[in-house]
Design a protein around this motif. Sequence first.
Motif, PDB file in Angstrom:
ATOM      1  N   GLY A 118      -0.429  17.290  -9.939  1.00  0.00           N
ATOM      2  CA  GLY A 118      -0.905  17.581 -10.944  1.00  0.00           C
ATOM      3  C   GLY A 118      -1.896  16.941 -11.560  1.00  0.00           C
ATOM      4  N   ARG A 119      -2.343  16.305 -10.793  1.00  0.00           N
ATOM      5  CA  ARG A 119      -3.510  15.176 -11.905  1.00  0.00           C
ATOM      6  C   ARG A 119      -5.063  14.605 -10.927  1.00  0.00           C
ATOM      7  NH1 ARG A 119      -2.829   9.942 -13.736  1.00  0.00           N
ATOM      8  NH2 ARG A 119      -1.397   9.281 -11.924  1.00  0.00           N
ATOM      9  N   PHE A 120      -4.545  14.465  -9.432  1.00  0.00           N
ATOM     10  CA  PHE A 120      -5.575  14.282  -8.718  1.00  0.00           C
ATOM     11  C   PHE A 120      -5.525  15.422  -7.341  1.00  0.00           C
ATOM     12  CE2 PHE A 120      -4.693   9.575  -8.449  1.00  0.00           C
ATOM     13  CZ  PHE A 120      -4.926   9.121  -9.321  1.00  0.00           C
ATOM     14  N   PRO A 145      -3.035   3.481 -16.724  1.00  0.00           N
ATOM     15  CA  PRO A 145      -3.082   1.471 -16.159  1.00  0.00           C
ATOM     16  C   PRO A 145      -2.294   1.583 -14.993  1.00  0.00           C
ATOM     17  CG  PRO A 145      -3.122   2.402 -18.860  1.00  0.00           C
ATOM     18  CD  PRO A 145      -2.565   3.846 -18.062  1.00  0.00           C
ATOM     19  N   GLU A 146      -1.275   2.452 -14.454  1.00  0.00           N
ATOM     20  CA  GLU A 146      -0.717   1.792 -13.466  1.00  0.00           C
ATOM     21  C   GLU A 146      -1.075   2.870 -12.100  1.00  0.00           C
ATOM     22  OE1 GLU A 146       1.067   4.116 -16.468  1.00  0.00           O
ATOM     23  OE2 GLU A 146       2.371   5.552 -15.415  1.00  0.00           O
ATOM     24  N   ASP A 147      -2.222   3.640 -12.395  1.00  0.00           N
ATOM     25  CA  ASP A 147      -4.073   4.085 -11.100  1.00  0.00           C
ATOM     26  C   ASP A 147      -4.327   2.961 -10.706  1.00  0.00           C
ATOM     27  OD1 ASP A 147      -3.537   7.205 -12.554  1.00  0.00           O
ATOM     28  OD2 ASP A 147      -2.444   6.519 -11.248  1.00  0.00           O
ATOM     29  N   ARG A 150       0.461  -1.307   0.254  1.00  0.00           N
ATOM     30  CA  ARG A 150       0.163  -0.028  -0.226  1.00  0.00           C
ATOM     31  C   ARG A 150       0.635   1.351  -0.062  1.00  0.00           C
ATOM     32  NH1 ARG A 150      -5.378  -0.260   4.098  1.00  0.00           N
ATOM     33  NH2 ARG A 150      -3.290  -0.378   5.299  1.00  0.00           N
ATOM     34  N   GLU A 151       0.060   2.022  -0.806  1.00  0.00           N
ATOM     35  CA  GLU A 151       1.602   3.869  -0.532  1.00  0.00           C
ATOM     36  C   GLU A 151       0.671   4.601  -0.895  1.00  0.00           C
ATOM     37  OE1 GLU A 151       3.145   3.450  -4.870  1.00  0.00           O
ATOM     38  OE2 GLU A 151       1.118   3.748  -5.628  1.00  0.00           O
ATOM     39  N   ASP A 180       4.555  12.796  -6.121  1.00  0.00           N
ATOM     40  CA  ASP A 180       5.176  12.712  -6.525  1.00  0.00           C
ATOM     41  C   ASP A 180       4.495  11.450  -7.921  1.00  0.00           C
ATOM     42  OD1 ASP A 180       8.357  13.544  -6.006  1.00  0.00           O
ATOM     43  OD2 ASP A 180       6.762  14.716  -5.957  1.00  0.00           O
ATOM     44  N   SER A 181       4.021  11.092  -8.268  1.00  0.00           N
ATOM     45  CA  SER A 181       2.739  10.107  -9.021  1.00  0.00           C
ATOM     46  C   SER A 181       1.800  10.701  -9.805  1.00  0.00           C
ATOM     47  CB  SER A 181       2.890   8.679  -8.930  1.00  0.00           C
ATOM     48  OG  SER A 181       2.312   8.425  -7.817  1.00  0.00           O
TER      49      SER A 181
END
Length: 127
Positions: free
Chosen positions: A66-68, A88-90, A45-46, A62-63
């Motif tokens: 700007g998007r969330f 897809p990596e989300d 879990r991250e 960081d991942s």
Amino acid sequence: QVQLVESGGGLVQAGGSLRLTCAASGRTFNAYAMGWFRQAPGKEREFVATITRTGRSTYYADSVKGRFTISRDNAANTVYLQMNSLKPEDTAVYYCAARSTLNSRSYYLGENEYTYWGQGTQVTVSS
């Protein structure tokens, strides 16, 4: 004590958006800093995002920066995670978490800093 229930997950194409909702029980929601975490298959879990009691300060991994966007409505005992430009990596199970704090300026990044957890909601992003 607070109980957390997440909703809003689902299947979305890459580039799409979802808004997750975490509804909290109890009368003292504004006493809790809140966070969102996620766990992808086969991974730990991250941390994703966190917000202070008042909602004035936020912090993002960081991942997802700007998007969330994390936000909260203390009158409605709810915290949100708006997710745009999904990749897809989300893909993961997303969890909200709460931690009581006296400091209105504090937010928390560590999984072990949170006391209460929801059951999670699945987000799947197809390519």
